[in-house]
Write a protein that holds these residues in place. Sequence first.
Motif, mmCIF file in Angstrom:
data_model
loop_
_atom_site.group_PDB
_atom_site.id
_atom_site.type_symbol
_atom_site.label_atom_id
_atom_site.label_comp_id
_atom_site.label_asym_id
_atom_site.label_seq_id
_atom_site.Cartn_x
_atom_site.Cartn_y
_atom_site.Cartn_z
ATOM 1 N N LYS A 1 0.855 -1.177 0.000
ATOM 2 C CA LYS A 1 0.000 0.000 0.000
ATOM 3 C C LYS A 1 0.895 1.233 0.000
ATOM 4 C CE LYS A 1 -3.666 2.580 2.303
ATOM 5 N NZ LYS A 1 -4.617 2.668 3.420
ATOM 6 N N ILE A 2 0.702 2.094 -1.001
ATOM 7 C CA ILE A 2 1.526 3.278 -1.191
ATOM 8 C C ILE A 2 0.626 4.499 -1.185
ATOM 9 C CG2 ILE A 2 3.147 4.450 -2.728
ATOM 10 C CD1 ILE A 2 3.859 1.653 -3.841
ATOM 11 N N VAL A 3 0.905 5.444 -0.308
ATOM 12 C CA VAL A 3 0.119 6.677 -0.198
ATOM 13 C C VAL A 3 0.929 7.810 -0.802
ATOM 14 C CG1 VAL A 3 -1.064 8.259 1.353
ATOM 15 C CG2 VAL A 3 -0.999 5.809 1.883
ATOM 16 N N THR B 1 -5.578 10.587 7.595
ATOM 17 C CA THR B 1 -4.463 9.970 8.320
ATOM 18 C C THR B 1 -4.646 8.453 8.453
ATOM 19 O OG1 THR B 1 -5.510 10.388 10.471
ATOM 20 C CG2 THR B 1 -4.010 12.079 9.615
ATOM 21 N N GLU B 2 -5.903 7.984 8.331
ATOM 22 C CA GLU B 2 -6.149 6.542 8.386
ATOM 23 C C GLU B 2 -5.486 5.809 7.224
ATOM 24 O OE1 GLU B 2 -10.363 6.102 8.498
ATOM 25 O OE2 GLU B 2 -10.606 7.336 10.319
ATOM 26 N N GLU B 3 -5.291 6.516 6.115
ATOM 27 C CA GLU B 3 -4.613 5.899 4.970
ATOM 28 C C GLU B 3 -3.124 5.705 5.243
ATOM 29 O OE1 GLU B 3 -6.290 4.735 2.565
ATOM 30 O OE2 GLU B 3 -8.213 5.755 2.873
ATOM 31 N N ILE B 4 -2.533 6.595 6.040
ATOM 32 C CA ILE B 4 -1.117 6.494 6.395
ATOM 33 C C ILE B 4 -0.892 5.309 7.330
ATOM 34 C CG2 ILE B 4 0.790 7.651 7.563
ATOM 35 C CD1 ILE B 4 0.213 9.130 5.044
ATOM 36 N N SER C 1 -0.015 1.725 6.048
ATOM 37 C CA SER C 1 0.573 1.738 4.706
ATOM 38 C C SER C 1 2.026 1.255 4.774
ATOM 39 C CB SER C 1 0.513 3.135 4.103
ATOM 40 O OG SER C 1 1.342 4.032 4.830
ATOM 41 N N ASP C 2 2.579 0.929 3.618
ATOM 42 C CA ASP C 2 3.971 0.493 3.540
ATOM 43 C C ASP C 2 4.910 1.637 3.163
ATOM 44 O OD1 ASP C 2 3.660 -2.541 3.801
ATOM 45 O OD2 ASP C 2 2.249 -2.084 2.184
ATOM 46 N N VAL C 3 4.425 2.521 2.278
ATOM 47 C CA VAL C 3 5.264 3.573 1.717
ATOM 48 C C VAL C 3 4.453 4.858 1.621
ATOM 49 C CG1 VAL C 3 6.652 4.295 -0.280
ATOM 50 C CG2 VAL C 3 6.519 1.864 0.330
ATOM 51 N N ALA D 1 -0.328 3.773 14.445
ATOM 52 C CA ALA D 1 -0.066 2.542 15.190
ATOM 53 C C ALA D 1 0.840 1.619 14.382
ATOM 54 C CB ALA D 1 -1.390 1.835 15.517
ATOM 55 N N ARG D 2 0.673 1.645 13.060
ATOM 56 C CA ARG D 2 1.512 0.846 12.155
ATOM 57 C C ARG D 2 2.104 1.789 11.096
ATOM 58 N NH1 ARG D 2 -2.563 -3.058 9.697
ATOM 59 N NH2 ARG D 2 -3.862 -1.187 9.957
#
Length: 316
Positions: free
Chosen positions: A2-4, A51-54, A57-59, A99-100
């Motif tokens: 997942k890339i934002v 911010t929930e998308e961050i 996410s991985d990147v 959190a992650r």
Amino acid sequence: MKIVIPGGTGQVGTVLKRSLSAAGHDVVVLSRHPAGQGEVHWDGATPGPWTEEIDGSDVVVNLAGRSVNCRYTPANLREMMDSRVDSARVVGEAIAAAARPPRIWLQMSTATVYAHRFDAPHDEATGVIGGTEPDVPGYWAYSVEIAKAWERAQESADTPHTRKVALRTAMVMSPDRGGVFDVLLRLARLGLGGPVAGGAQYVSWIHDQDFVRAIEFLVARDDIDGPVNLAAPEPLPQRAFMRTLRAAWGVPVGLPATRWMAEAGAFVLRSDTELLLKSRRVVPGRLLDAGFTFDRPTWPQAADDLVRRLRGGRAG
């Protein structure tokens, strides 16, 4: 992965989203004006549901910032500064609160941070940061201050679990409409693609597909952080750059322009001459040292490919 991509609706974001989505990644774009699938609203300055998308996410690849293709009025320069610093700050806050948190945060920066220079190239280790050069317009120093503040906003963010890379990026050349290559080619086709103010100033650039490959390379490595120059290894003087572009399209002549003609043209186009007159001689020292190889390291190779793709009606 997942890339934002905050600020991912411009030319560079379009290039990146297209390639990463085609590679099978889940790409989310944060935009002030979301219009399509995979786009989420944010204002670039304050926390919100985005911010929930961050989180998880991985990147994160933050490209947000007001376009530099404008008149460098005090108001526009201030907006350039605020949009870059505010977006980097709030992305850092979102990562810190996650959190992650993502493994890596790639923050757009610019090759403009380096000094106006003809005599030697700038790499990350020996390059000279600009702002104090003699005989250049005073506002050029403010452009450097914008770049430095942009990078400080990322560097100061408290994100111990996220690797941070500042992308000191040269002009990204893609056949997309409205991009820098599109603008330069239009000038060449009109017969205006000659040397500007003598044409000795260096042009640093990177082919769009090498830009994407460099991003993927930096994501895959776990031992690179801090500033990285995203530029092809062979910058060249503006006169040679435009001569090569004219040859790729088949335009025999490019009329030269004096400095005052460039200033008049930039005024009409509501742009600024720094984009034409500043010598950006930037090379990718850290990428090359890390073993990255460019598919199109020279401008003739890149220009021929971009023209072929443009004539073929496809950007990818």
